[in-house]
Design an enzyme around this catalytic site. Structure first.
Site, PDB file in Angstrom:
ATOM      1  N   ASP A   1      -1.873   6.599   6.748  1.00 52.01           N
ATOM      2  CA  ASP A   1      -2.893   5.608   6.086  1.00 52.01           C
ATOM      3  C   ASP A   1      -3.041   4.421   7.282  1.00 52.01           C
ATOM      4  O   ASP A   1      -2.013   3.524   7.392  1.00 52.01           O
ATOM      5  CB  ASP A   1      -2.644   4.931   4.948  1.00 52.01           C
ATOM      6  CG  ASP A   1      -3.389   3.603   4.357  1.00 52.01           C
ATOM      7  OD1 ASP A   1      -4.350   3.593   5.094  1.00 52.01           O
ATOM      8  OD2 ASP A   1      -3.141   3.244   3.470  1.00 52.01           O
TER       9      ASP A   1
ATOM     10  N   TRP B   1       0.824  -1.418  -0.038  1.00 49.80           N
ATOM     11  CA  TRP B   1       0.052  -0.011  -0.064  1.00 49.80           C
ATOM     12  C   TRP B   1       0.848   1.374  -0.080  1.00 49.80           C
ATOM     13  O   TRP B   1       0.583   2.233  -0.849  1.00 49.80           O
ATOM     14  CB  TRP B   1      -1.095   0.004   1.252  1.00 49.80           C
ATOM     15  CG  TRP B   1      -1.891  -1.379   1.074  1.00 49.80           C
ATOM     16  CD1 TRP B   1      -1.670  -2.287   1.810  1.00 49.80           C
ATOM     17  CD2 TRP B   1      -2.762  -1.695   0.049  1.00 49.80           C
ATOM     18  NE1 TRP B   1      -2.729  -3.357   1.166  1.00 49.80           N
ATOM     19  CE2 TRP B   1      -3.291  -2.804   0.216  1.00 49.80           C
ATOM     20  CE3 TRP B   1      -3.274  -0.824  -1.356  1.00 49.80           C
ATOM     21  CZ2 TRP B   1      -4.132  -3.604  -0.312  1.00 49.80           C
ATOM     22  CZ3 TRP B   1      -4.067  -1.531  -2.210  1.00 49.80           C
ATOM     23  CH2 TRP B   1      -4.533  -2.853  -1.553  1.00 49.80           C
TER      24      TRP B   1
ATOM     25  N   LYS C   1     -12.373  -2.516   7.464  1.00 49.00           N
ATOM     26  CA  LYS C   1     -11.640  -3.652   8.477  1.00 49.00           C
ATOM     27  C   LYS C   1     -12.192  -3.204   9.964  1.00 49.00           C
ATOM     28  O   LYS C   1     -13.011  -3.993  10.169  1.00 49.00           O
ATOM     29  CB  LYS C   1     -10.032  -3.034   8.851  1.00 49.00           C
ATOM     30  CG  LYS C   1      -9.264  -2.794   7.217  1.00 49.00           C
ATOM     31  CD  LYS C   1      -9.020  -3.987   6.549  1.00 49.00           C
ATOM     32  CE  LYS C   1      -7.957  -3.428   5.238  1.00 49.00           C
ATOM     33  NZ  LYS C   1      -7.916  -4.714   4.230  1.00 49.00           N
TER      34      LYS C   1
END
Lengths: 356, 356
Positions: B167, B100, B191
């Protein structure tokens, strides 16, 4: 008691879809898992995404014609930007028929020269401009097929040799057309297709890859096509409910059947607007939208009475947008004729009660 | 029988949330309408959005400190782009700790100079780099707090005078921290916070408005803040389910309680990974993530046996990401300790059966 839901969007969806959509939150496909907790890479969800994309192309008659369907995030507002990112090299032509066209124009201006070929702003967008010329040297022509706020709809689309891009957010899957005349169609799901949170993009692949700028991954249609609309985690549930709604449209007879339903509803309501001495329509008669009927009281003297009456009739979401005032009856695919009958009856009763 | 759901995201949410979320599809707030068919401008939904934004700030301890919370669309991948659009004038500094981070760096490069301050790519991202220097002339420093794929987590964040952007997609609301050291936090909901389809952005307002470029409306944090996260139709249902999940976190005792739950689960599993002769952990011990435990079989001889065993134990989603192989147990907030016990028991039984 179920309400008669005239919301402009998000809006009514088929009751069968709500039932199945509610069940899938508890136990999806008999997996023992909620659809909200499964991987978007699971076979079960990949098959939902594939079916949604296929159904969209099938219903539009665009299978095997070089088009790809994508379910993206961000609504039509994100498409205002993505269209320009992907297609605007030097100059684009836009038709301005209302709030959404105006916003699309504003965003595209950041990417190149904008030619506003015509506008109906002079009459607060109560009609669709006609007889305009589309410059043949523009990269594409953009229009909005249906104007939710003002209640107008384009009946005849222009012939042009440049790519034709259309925002069909508020009338996609509602009327038959030769969709192959369009090169890019986009639509926020939250009218005829599903809940808020996903946006259908149908694009002819051969118009892509022609601009010289570097396009960020999330803005790039080619990236999303290359990953079968799963470049990153999609809006799983919104795509699922859209798929259920597309299945419902197909089972009911496809766009042809939807058009017939919608025509019957629109005739019932517009006939009453024209007949009833208390009301007047807002949009030019020839440009009236079967999706969103906008109308006003001829006099506001009895406004309170009418507002009380329709609320008591279990009608929801009839207030007009602030740019137009009055009333707006949004009659998307899933709204039953019976709901329109209830509104028409209420309008008749109101005339009897408050009319001279 | 309910499954033990170790999906890496979208992932398990609290069962109470599923119940309420399912009911709201049929009848939201006793309105007689589905949450999927109401206007996003209705009082009922505006209050959902407000509560979600407030709860996010409250749980993070960021109320009245100059931060705004937004629920946007497009996932963390859209934030890779928006962060750069809004903050990158000349140069930005990024820490590369996995897939990511690498993607975030790629997108930001379109907007300016990128300084990759450190990377753990040399060891396939199985550790968190330390002791790197952050250039003081960068516009901001960006890092990924938890690496879902590799199972690592930043335990100590660097001190820096430039804006700190993080993030936190895969560990937000899972551990206590002084969140006021961050200037911008973003996290895809799918999540610890909710279903796929919405992304939380928490941003300190005073870092905005400092780049010279014109930002398209949908990319502009200031535009979204100015419209209370309703610049256009938001992902209504995804925001609603996130709000329910944030309510659940608060009712259970907030982030502190989540951290305790998560620590107990992580200890149970990592102790077994270290004890069991059949397995070895993937991530460096000091950087192990309590959210995603990555581990491999020491030998693949009995892989089929183990795979059969955990599937028979009603465990779901345990396969590792293709970049790491082996297994990944994602233990987000809503996963109960009992599910981890089932996995640990299965690992023990496997050792007994197939170990030397």
């Amino acid at each position: 008691m179920k309400k008669h839901n005239y919301s402009a969007g998000p809006c009514i969806l088929p009751q069968e879809v709500f039932q199945e959509a509610s069940q899938a939150i508890l136990n999806f496909n008999d997996s023992g898992l909620s659809i909200l907790e499964i991987s978007h890479r699971s076979a079960d969800f990949v098959s939902v995404m594939e079916e949604a994309r296929e159904l969209a192309l099938e219903l539009l008659g665009l299978q095997n014609k070089g088009y790809k369907a994508l379910f993206l995030q961000g609504g039509a507002s994100m498409q205002f930007l993505m269209v320009a990112y992907n297609l605007l090299e030097k100059k684009a032509a836009y038709l301005n028929t209302g709030t959404w066209s105006t916003k699309a124009i504003k965003e595209a201006k950041l990417f190149g020269e904008l030619d506003e070929v015509a506008s109906s702003k002079d009459k607060n967008f109560n009609y669709i401009p006609k007889g305009y010329k589309i410059p043949s040297d523009a990269d594409y022509f953009h229009c909005t097929s249906n104007n939710t706020i003002f209640g107008t709809q384009i009946k005849d689309f222009p012939e042009t040799d440049i790519p034709l891009v259309c925002d069909m957010s508020s009338d996609i899957f509602s009327r038959e057309m030769d969709f192959s005349k369009f090169d890019l169609i986009y639509a926020g799901a939250q009218k005829n297709m599903g809940p808020a949170g996903t946006t259908l993009v149908v694009v002819k692949e051969d118009i892509l890859g022609k601009v010289s700028r570097q396009i960020p991954s999330m803005m790039d249609y080619k990236v999303h096509i290359g990953k079968d609309s799963m470049f990153n985690t999609p809006a799983v549930y919104a795509v699922y409910v859209s798929m259920l709604t597309l299945r419902w449209i197909k089972a009911k007879g496809g766009i042809k059947a939807m058009e017939e339903r919608n025509a019957a509803k629109a005739k019932l309501l517009y006939d009453e607007i024209d007949r009833n001495s208390m009301f007047e329509g807002y949009a030019a008669v020839e440009d009236r939208s079967p999706m969103n009927a906008t109308f006003n009281l001829k006099s506001d003297t009895h406004k309170e009475t009418f507002d009380k009456m329709w609320k008591e009739a279990n009608i929801n979401g009839l207030n007009g947008h602030r740019s137009v005032g009055g009333y707006r009856a949004s009659m998307y695919n899933a709204l039953p004729l019976e709901s329109v009958q209830v509104l028409v009856d209420t309008m008749k009763e109101f005339e009897k009660k408050s009319g001279k």
